[in-house]
Design an enzyme around this catalytic site. Structure first.
Site, short mmCIF file in Angstrom:
data_model
loop_
_atom_site.label_atom_id
_atom_site.label_comp_id
_atom_site.label_asym_id
_atom_site.label_seq_id
_atom_site.Cartn_x
_atom_site.Cartn_y
_atom_site.Cartn_z
NE ARG A 137 -68.18 50.78 32.94
CZ ARG A 137 -68.13 50.32 31.70
NH1 ARG A 137 -68.17 51.16 30.68
NH2 ARG A 137 -68.04 49.03 31.48
N GLY A 156 -72.61 46.12 32.91
CA GLY A 156 -73.52 46.34 31.79
C GLY A 156 -74.97 46.27 32.21
#
Ligand code: 3PG
Ligand code: MG
Length: 392
Positions: free
Chosen positions: A43, A346
């Site tokens: 991220r 995820g």
């Protein structure tokens, strides 16, 4: 949505301009011998194109993010300090404010907190001064705002929906690409379009299952959620995960005429703790923890015949090597496929990284819940806020 170039034009150039960039640096942390360290920096790396584009044009950039779910007060365990350290290596000169959720105003979308954000009164890092070069102060008003936090854009929180009301705003590169790819699955997917869903609970994914059923050619279901479907077909599922309240819903979905593929064999742990290959029916005491090899082969056929594949959710308990084969097989099938392949964030993104298959995917999303909500609703609060900004 306004792009970075629109913001640059609107501000008459970015040199010396103060820009607040909302990122999703909610990264997985692990214990690195007494101190927290980042387990996967996807991220942070994913935000670099936007951060570098801005700094190359002379903007003074302050990034902000949430991490974890602190209770609206400072909490050292949720500090963004590990992210600040990594960011300083990857994008020197970019400041990072402390966890936005250290203030209750963030999740409450409190107008006073929005005001604090755009005027530069951001949560300050533990130990005082903002991190980064020191050139970017967090105590001056911002000239512009960029949302690059795709993974948090399903939250109508202050830092996501507030600033576009007050200052010229734009979508960052990551947000724009994610919205295009995941939003495009609903409308522009090349066929056959196959979705592979896994993960523990049907209840979490009901909305997206219904939305996907109306656009995909085939929906493949594995992971813990498959057992409620198998129960709906009348199979005994032993001690596997099951949501009895959703059996009826699964029955309705299976009876709706859509093409749903369920596992025909299961890798299970029996009452004595032995790993066993089973069919679709499991006796009491036996717990299904992965799809079996026959199912992996069948899923591979379906994926190989697709032109678009979307995958979200592991096929089993892949953290345990004994139950990783199904998830690895799906990841490998996607890597081998000529289809346009999209991996939801995820656990599935983590699995793909763990298997070393990330380079073979067309798009790995940084958003888990956000991606599913975009597929389900076709829009997100963060995207709407940018489109509807009165500051354009
Ligand atoms: C995520 O990791 O899913 C996003 O960062 C959103 O986090 P949240 O579910 O705590 O809002
Ligand atoms: Mg491909």
């Amino acid at each position: 949505m306004p792009a970075l170039e629109d913001l640059e034009r609107q501000l008459g150039g970015l040199d010396g301009r103060r820009i607040l960039v909302r990122c999703d640096f909610n990264v997985p942390l692990r214990d690195g011998g007494g101190r927290q360290e980042i387990a996967d920096d996807l991220r942070i790396r994913a935000a670099l194109p936007t951060l570098r584009w801005l700094t190359e044009r002379g903007a003074s950039v302050t990034a902000c993010s949430h991490l974890g779910r602190p209770s609206g007060a400072p909490d050292e365990r949720c500090s963004l300090a590990p992210a600040a350290e990594r960011l300083a290596e990857l994008a020197p000169g970019v400041a990072l404010a402390e966890n936005l959720r250290f203030s209750p105003g963030e999740t409450a979308n409190d107008p006073a907190f929005v005001e604090a954000l755009v005027t530069g009164r951001l949560p300050v890092p533990f130990g005082g001064a903002p991190s980064g070069s020191g050139s970017a102060s967090v105590s001056a008003a911002f000239d512009g705002y960029v949302n690059d936090a795709f993974g948090a854009s399903h939250r109508a929180h202050a830092s996501i929906v507030g600033p576009p009301q007050h200052v010229p705003s734009a979508a960052g590169r990551l947000l724009a690409r994610e919205a295009e790819v995941l939003g495009g699955l609903r409308t522009d997917a090349r066929r056959p379009f196959v979705a592979v869903l896994g993960g523990a609970k049907v209840s979490d994914k009901l909305g997206v299952v219904e939305a996907l059923l109306s656009v995909v050619d085939t929906l493949v279901i594995g992971g813990g959620m498959c057992f409620t479907f198998l129960a709906a077909l009348g199979h005994p599922i032993g001690d596997s995960l099951c949501e009895p309240d959703f059996i009826e819903t699964c029955e309705r979905l299976l009876g709706g005429g859509a093409n749903i593929v369920l596992p025909n064999d299961i890798t299970a742990l029996d009452a004595g703790g032995t790993v066993r290959q089973m069919g679709r029916s499991l006796p009491d005491g036996c717990r299904g923890l992965d799809i079996g090899p026959g199912s992996a082969a069948e899923f591979d056929d379906v994926i190989a015949g697709a032109r678009t594949v979307f995958w979200n959710g592991p096929m089993g308990l892949f953290e345990d090597e004994r139950f990783a084969a199904g998830t690895r097989a799906v990841a490998q099938s996607m890597a081998d496929s000529r289809a346009f392949t999209v991996v939801g964030g995820g656990d599935s993104a983590a699995a793909v990284a763990q298997f070393g298959l990330a380079p073979y995917m067309d798009h790995i999303s940084t958003g888990g819940g956000a991606g599913l909500e975009l597929i389900e609703h076709g829009d997100l609060p963060g995207l709407a806020a940018l489109r509807d900004s009165p500051q354009q």
